[in-house]
Design an enzyme around this catalytic site. Structure first.
Site, PDB file in Angstrom:
ATOM      1  NE  ARG A  91       4.678  10.072   5.148  1.00 42.08           N
ATOM      2  CZ  ARG A  91       3.367  10.054   5.395  1.00 42.08           C
ATOM      3  NH1 ARG A  91       2.632   9.024   4.982  1.00 42.08           N
ATOM      4  NH2 ARG A  91       2.799  11.047   6.046  1.00 42.08           N
ATOM      5  NE  ARG A 127      -2.913  -2.494   3.198  1.00 40.25           N
ATOM      6  CZ  ARG A 127      -3.398  -2.797   4.405  1.00 40.25           C
ATOM      7  NH1 ARG A 127      -3.279  -1.933   5.389  1.00 40.25           N
ATOM      8  NH2 ARG A 127      -3.991  -3.969   4.612  1.00 40.25           N
ATOM      9  CG  ASP A 178       0.367   5.921   4.038  1.00 39.94           C
ATOM     10  OD1 ASP A 178      -0.315   4.877   4.062  1.00 39.94           O
ATOM     11  OD2 ASP A 178       1.272   6.171   4.853  1.00 39.94           O
ATOM     12  CE1 TYR A 209       7.456   3.522  -0.993  1.00 39.23           C
ATOM     13  CE2 TYR A 209       8.845   1.726  -0.206  1.00 39.23           C
ATOM     14  CZ  TYR A 209       7.598   2.238  -0.495  1.00 39.23           C
ATOM     15  OH  TYR A 209       6.480   1.463  -0.293  1.00 39.23           O
TER      16      TYR A 209
END
Length: 245
Positions: free
Chosen positions: A197, A50, A52, A110
């Site tokens: 994050r 997933r 966000d 990422y």
């Protein structure tokens, strides 16, 4: 039935996230809506993971099974002709039914974009975290070194997670600075909820002198979210690539 592996890019600005949810716009919801029209029945897709709300992707991966027989280029054209402009299928390939977009993945990469410019750029407001402060890159690179390898990353995981195994391996973290932008490039065998994050937010705090690089091993050892830094906002994050066996 044939199984399709798709690579999809999307601008996450106007989405509540990847996973389908009631009464909000999601990437999964938009893709499944198109597949339902094509098949005249519900078709479930399975993603590598997933993302966000506001998070973007260049190389998200999902798979689905279909009894419609088309060439892979025809699939790509058909899907893109029906999907909204902020979702684009970049490739489609036929794979074995043993392939699973999530469980067959071996690594993910990422990127996180930080704008260091003094003034906000209105054209980047949805695509980079505006952080107009002087940064100590040497200290940040020292902090990053402590995060490499296998650790229990409980301190760098949202308390909302339902996952119980918090051990992950980070293969590399690179910082690239150019044209007033700092890009974190992070690759690992998997990531916990908000992990990238929180890492970015914590390392930025090291960069402005709010905490010391040598605190990172202590934060890891605490296994408590309360000891790490702020969670950087979602709009600076991009899922770039998913690796498979």
């Amino acid at each position: 039935m044939e199984r399709m592996k798709c690579i999809v890019a999307y601008d996450g600005t106007n989405f509540a996230g990847f996973q389908i949810q009631p009464n909000v716009r999601t990437i999964q919801g938009e893709i499944e809506k198109v597949l339902a029209k094509m098949h005249r029945q519900e078709v479930r897709i399975h993603a590598s993971g997933r993302t966000d709300g506001k998070v973007h992707a260049v190389g998200q991966v999902f798979h689905f099974d279909s009894n419609i027989h088309m060439q892979k280029d025809q699939w790509k054209r058909a899907l893109n002709s029906m999907l909204p402009e902020d979702i684009v299928i970049s490739s489609v390939e036929f794979v074995s039914t043993e392939f699973h977009a999530r469980f067959s993945a071996t690594a993910k990469e990422y990127h996180y974009k930080v704008s260091l410019k003094k003034d906000k750029d209105p054209f980047m407001r949805n695509y980079a975290y505006h952080f107009p402060y002087s940064l100590d890159l040497l200290a940040m690179n020292e902090a990053i070194g402590y995060l490499l390898g296998e650790h229990d990353f409980s301190s760098f995981c949202s308390a909302k997670t339902s996952v119980t195994d918090h051990i992950r391996t980070i293969y590399h973290i690179d910082l690239q600075e150019q044209n007033g932008e700092l890009i974190f490039q992070i690759k690992g065998n998997g990531f916990l909820y908000n992990m990238v994050r929180i890492i970015v937010g914590t390392v930025l705090e090291v960069g402005i002198g709010a905490r010391k690089a040598e605190e990172i091993p202590i934060i890891i050892a605490k296994k408590d979210r309360a000891f790490a830094g702020k969670t950087a906002p979602g709009h600076g994050l991009y899922l770039m690539k998913v690796d498979y066996y």
